[in-house]
Design a protein around this motif. Structure first.
Motif, short mmCIF file in Angstrom:
data_model
loop_
_atom_site.label_atom_id
_atom_site.label_comp_id
_atom_site.label_asym_id
_atom_site.label_seq_id
_atom_site.Cartn_x
_atom_site.Cartn_y
_atom_site.Cartn_z
N ALA A 1 -115.20 -3.29 95.35
CA ALA A 1 -113.60 -4.07 95.79
C ALA A 1 -112.40 -3.47 95.60
O ALA A 1 -112.27 -3.14 95.18
CB ALA A 1 -113.89 -5.75 94.74
N GLU A 2 -112.33 -3.66 96.79
CA GLU A 2 -111.56 -3.23 97.38
C GLU A 2 -109.75 -4.20 97.60
O GLU A 2 -109.82 -5.22 97.53
CB GLU A 2 -111.29 -2.18 98.67
CG GLU A 2 -110.41 -1.37 98.89
CD GLU A 2 -110.56 -0.58 100.27
OE1 GLU A 2 -109.88 -1.13 101.48
OE2 GLU A 2 -111.31 0.43 100.38
N SER A 3 -108.97 -3.55 97.14
CA SER A 3 -107.85 -4.33 96.56
C SER A 3 -106.92 -4.29 97.96
O SER A 3 -106.98 -3.36 98.90
CB SER A 3 -107.26 -3.80 95.49
OG SER A 3 -106.57 -2.63 96.10
N GLU A 4 -106.03 -5.27 98.02
CA GLU A 4 -105.05 -5.13 99.43
C GLU A 4 -104.73 -3.64 99.45
O GLU A 4 -104.39 -2.96 101.07
CB GLU A 4 -104.20 -6.13 99.39
CG GLU A 4 -102.74 -6.04 97.77
CD GLU A 4 -101.82 -6.81 97.88
OE1 GLU A 4 -101.57 -7.26 99.47
OE2 GLU A 4 -101.66 -7.52 97.48
N TYR A 5 -104.38 -2.91 98.36
CA TYR A 5 -103.98 -1.86 98.61
C TYR A 5 -104.10 -0.55 99.10
O TYR A 5 -104.33 1.31 98.66
CB TYR A 5 -103.00 -1.05 97.41
CG TYR A 5 -101.47 -1.99 97.37
CD1 TYR A 5 -100.14 -2.29 98.65
CD2 TYR A 5 -101.65 -3.26 96.37
CE1 TYR A 5 -100.04 -3.16 98.05
CE2 TYR A 5 -100.86 -3.97 96.39
CZ TYR A 5 -99.44 -4.07 97.53
OH TYR A 5 -98.24 -5.09 96.82
N GLY A 6 -106.20 -0.74 99.17
CA GLY A 6 -107.07 -0.08 98.96
C GLY A 6 -108.29 0.61 97.70
O GLY A 6 -108.61 1.22 98.15
#
Length: 271
Positions: A115-120
């Motif tokens: 699952a990718e965070s908002e910063y990649g």
């Protein structure tokens, strides 16, 4: 008028002996300090700088020590490998021995981003409210936890899976609480009362989000990211009450093909 002072041979011997003693004592002290400090000089307290901010990219990651009974310890950036987990069961991370555990990043085996965070990067779990620990929700059974700690100190923590009550409809309380949302809602109405701050974080497999924070009584809507499960972590002063009204799930649509109407019966015609 002047005078010359000449040391006797005995005095010179005593002076030379004292100087020699001081020199030998200093050398011994330096050696003892070196012997004490050198064994710890090579101990790593963080991952190599090349992977300091993204330890999951390290082809040879630093592994945390498994002490048993859910207790792990390690350096900043070390990895905890877990398998056979139930993704529906949140994990509770509790710091031990007054050590610091900050952000926890979750990947699959070999650092795979699930699952990718908002910063990649991978999903991050970091709480800014005072709770009993950090809650983590994993997206699959086999995962790796990457622990962010102090660069010059080791950390120690325990991983547990305490039961979490599932709630829906209207939920009220006074003080702090944790519960899992038992509906598919992504919005709700919250009202607070009493004295003191009320803060709410939602936790999903995508990470932690602050959904609400207020110091005074208020009444407004909140929203959060969808997930299964969704954990509500509420931090409130002892005298601060709160009520969250979740909308009901829509009624399920009717399933199956409609029953066909009977064909009209034939009517005989008399000759």
């Amino acid at each position: 008028m002047s005078s010359n002072t000449t040391l006797s041979s005995a005095a010179r011997s005593r002076l030379l002996g004292f100087n020699g003693f001081v020199w030998i004592f200093g050398v011994v002290a330096i050696l003892l300090i070196g012997v004490t400090l050198l064994p710890g000089a090579g101990d790593e307290v963080s991952v190599p700088d090349d992977y300091g901010y993204e330890p999951w990219l390290n082809p040879d990651p630093v592994l945390a020590d498994d002490e048993g009974d859910g207790v792990y310890s390690g350096v900043d950036g070390a990895m905890v490998a877990l398998d056979g987990l139930d993704p529906a069961q949140p994990l509770l991370i509790t710091e031990l021995d007054d050590t610091y555990v900050g952000r926890i990043s979750v990947t699959g085996p070999a650092g795979e981003i699930l699952a990718e965070s908002e910063y990649g990067g991978p999903a991050e779990f970091e709480s800014y409210i005072a709770t009993e620990g950090k809650w983590v929700i994993v997206p699959q059974a086999d995962v790796e936890l990457w622990i962010d700690g102090f660069r010059d100190e080791r950390w120690r923590m325990r991983i547990t899976t305490p039961p979490v009550e599932e709630r829906s409809g209207t939920v009220s309380g006074v003080g702090s609480a944790v519960f899992a949302l038992g509906s598919t809602a992504t919005t709700a109405r919250i009202s607070t009362r009493g004295e003191g701050r009320v803060s709410i974080e939602t936790v999903t497999s995508a990470g932690v989000t602050e959904a609400f924070s207020a110091n005074e009584p208020t009444d407004r809507s909140i929203a959060w990211a969808d997930g299964d499960p969704v954990l509500f972590v509420i931090d409130a002063w002892d005298d601060a009450g709160w009520t969250i009204a979740f909308p009901d799930d829509p009624a399920p649509a009717a399933t199956g093909a409609p029953t066909p109407a009977p064909a009209p019966s034939a009517t005989a015609v008399s000759p």
